[in-house]
Design an enzyme around this catalytic site. Structure first.
Site, short mmCIF file in Angstrom:
data_model
loop_
_atom_site.label_atom_id
_atom_site.label_comp_id
_atom_site.label_asym_id
_atom_site.label_seq_id
_atom_site.Cartn_x
_atom_site.Cartn_y
_atom_site.Cartn_z
N GLY A 13 36.26 51.83 39.87
CA GLY A 13 36.26 52.54 38.79
C GLY A 13 37.55 52.82 37.79
O GLY A 13 37.85 52.75 36.73
N ASP A 42 28.87 28.58 30.67
CA ASP A 42 29.72 27.93 31.76
C ASP A 42 31.23 27.69 31.32
O ASP A 42 31.04 27.05 30.41
CB ASP A 42 29.05 26.70 32.41
CG ASP A 42 29.46 26.16 33.59
OD1 ASP A 42 30.74 26.51 33.80
OD2 ASP A 42 28.95 25.32 34.14
N VAL A 43 31.94 27.87 32.08
CA VAL A 43 33.50 27.69 31.80
C VAL A 43 33.97 26.13 31.64
O VAL A 43 34.86 25.71 31.01
CB VAL A 43 34.58 28.35 32.56
CG1 VAL A 43 34.37 29.89 32.06
CG2 VAL A 43 34.50 27.93 34.08
N TYR A 98 42.63 29.34 46.47
CA TYR A 98 42.50 30.34 45.40
C TYR A 98 43.57 30.72 44.73
O TYR A 98 43.77 30.75 43.39
CB TYR A 98 41.45 31.30 46.06
CG TYR A 98 41.65 32.73 45.10
CD1 TYR A 98 40.68 32.58 44.11
CD2 TYR A 98 41.93 33.84 45.46
CE1 TYR A 98 40.46 33.70 43.31
CE2 TYR A 98 42.00 34.87 44.67
CZ TYR A 98 40.96 34.79 43.56
OH TYR A 98 40.87 36.08 42.58
N PHE A 116 30.68 42.04 40.28
CA PHE A 116 30.94 43.13 40.29
C PHE A 116 31.83 43.87 39.34
O PHE A 116 31.33 44.90 38.82
CB PHE A 116 31.62 43.40 41.71
CG PHE A 116 31.89 44.67 42.23
CD1 PHE A 116 31.07 45.53 42.18
CD2 PHE A 116 33.17 45.06 42.46
CE1 PHE A 116 31.23 46.84 42.65
CE2 PHE A 116 33.62 46.50 43.01
CZ PHE A 116 32.46 47.42 43.14
N VAL A 117 33.09 43.25 39.00
CA VAL A 117 34.26 43.70 38.15
C VAL A 117 33.54 43.65 36.70
O VAL A 117 33.58 44.89 36.00
CB VAL A 117 35.34 43.21 38.19
CG1 VAL A 117 36.16 43.66 37.22
CG2 VAL A 117 35.99 43.30 39.60
#
Length: 319
Positions: free
Chosen positions: A200, A47-48, A132, A11-12
């Protein structure tokens, strides 16, 4: 300037790519393990956890925006948080070093502060309550340690609060959807304030930081003000959609009891459910953060909080 966005298919990242791809001062590449629905022409598979592929894809890059993360509440196994968020950071830094890239913008999270804190600013002690938040804090520590031996690097850390906006399907969307449906159940009194970030604005802030080339480590909370309470969100949703929205309220203890019941059900069925004790706790917690530093940096958000909420509600739930 060539910008590599690692984890830009989400999304971001999609919204940041929307901004950068329209600016002739930038060329962009999206490195992601998942395809991009919107920007497939800018995306390469990466891929990290695969450092050699990162090194290959970072050739000729001037700066990196690291968005890739494991962030859901129900990631299994738990080790994935630390594999992706912490070891992934180490791999990205090594790949950047190999290609001579010395500028990174990393999206951490206000989750590093923990819950129910008193409006923490960037110097507030870390006290993450879940894996997380713990893994994001460890990733920040990896960056700080890296800088000790790479003082000519430009390192910017952004700790956004929960991000919402058109097209997002995260926790704020689920909350607004329940409110808009008229079948919303309020847990507790609903006076707990919720700091949020409109997509935004957070995308514009990340784009703003790509032009900051000064060496050093700078950390920014990102929040769009004012902070709404849950009751405020009900009133705003009612006003934007033009309908009366009734609410049912239950005590906090009863909501947590229900959350634990869903935890047991999820364990027994091996299914990921939309309700859990962690989500009830987060829903009822005060999540208010200070973003004075970001707002004094020279950045001007293109949207007010009210405009962001109105745009989101109209797009998602308007007639």
């Amino acid at each position: 300037m060539k910008i590599a966005i690692i984890g830009g298919s989400g999304f971001v990242g999609t919204n940041l790519l929307n901004l950068l791809s329209k600016d002739q001062d930038f060329t962009t590449i999206n490195i992601d393990i998942n395809p991009s629905v919107v920007h497939s022409e800018l995306t390469v598979v990466g891929d990290v956890l695969n450092q050699p592929s990162l090194e290959k894809n970072l050739a000729g890059v001037d700066a990196v925006v690291l968005l890739a993360a494991e962030h859901r509440d129900d990631v299994s196994p738990i080790s994935l948080y630390y594999d992706v968020n912490v070891q992934g950071m180490r791999n990205v830094l090594q790949a950047m070093h190999s290609q001579g890239v010395k500028r990174i913008i990393f999206t951490s999270s206000v989750a590093i502060y923990g819950l129910d804190k008193d409006n923490p600013g960037e110097s507030f002690p870390a006290d993450p309550f879940n894996h997380y938040g713990k893994s994001k804090w460890q990733a920040e520590q990896v960056l700080q340690d890296w800088y000790k031996d790479h003082s000519d690097w430009s390192i910017r850390v952004v700790r956004p609060t929960v991000v919402f906006g058109e097209g997002n399907r995260g926790n704020v969307y689920n909350l607004l959807k329940q409110i808009a449906s008229g079948r919303f159940m309020l847990i507790g009194k609903g006076n707990n304030q919720k700091s949020m970030s409109y997509i935004g604005n957070i995308a514009a802030f990340l784009r703003y930081l790509t032009t900051d080339v000064q060496p050093g480590v700078e950390i920014f909370n990102y929040v769009d003000k004012p902070d709404f309470t849950t009751k405020d969100l009900v009133r705003q949703t009612s006003a934007v959609l033009g309908k009366k929205i009734p609410t049912t309220s239950i005590p906090y203890w009863l909501g947590m009891l229900g959350g634990y019941g869903f935890d047991v059900l999820a364990f027994l069925t091996r299914r990921k459910l939309s309700i859990s004790s962690v989500r009830v706790k987060k829903f009822c917690a005060v999540t208010k953060y200070d973003s004075t530093k970001a707002m004094n940096s020279g950045f001007k958000p293109p949207y007010t909080m009210q405009e962001g909420l109105q745009r989101t509600l109209s797009s998602e739930f308007g007639k």
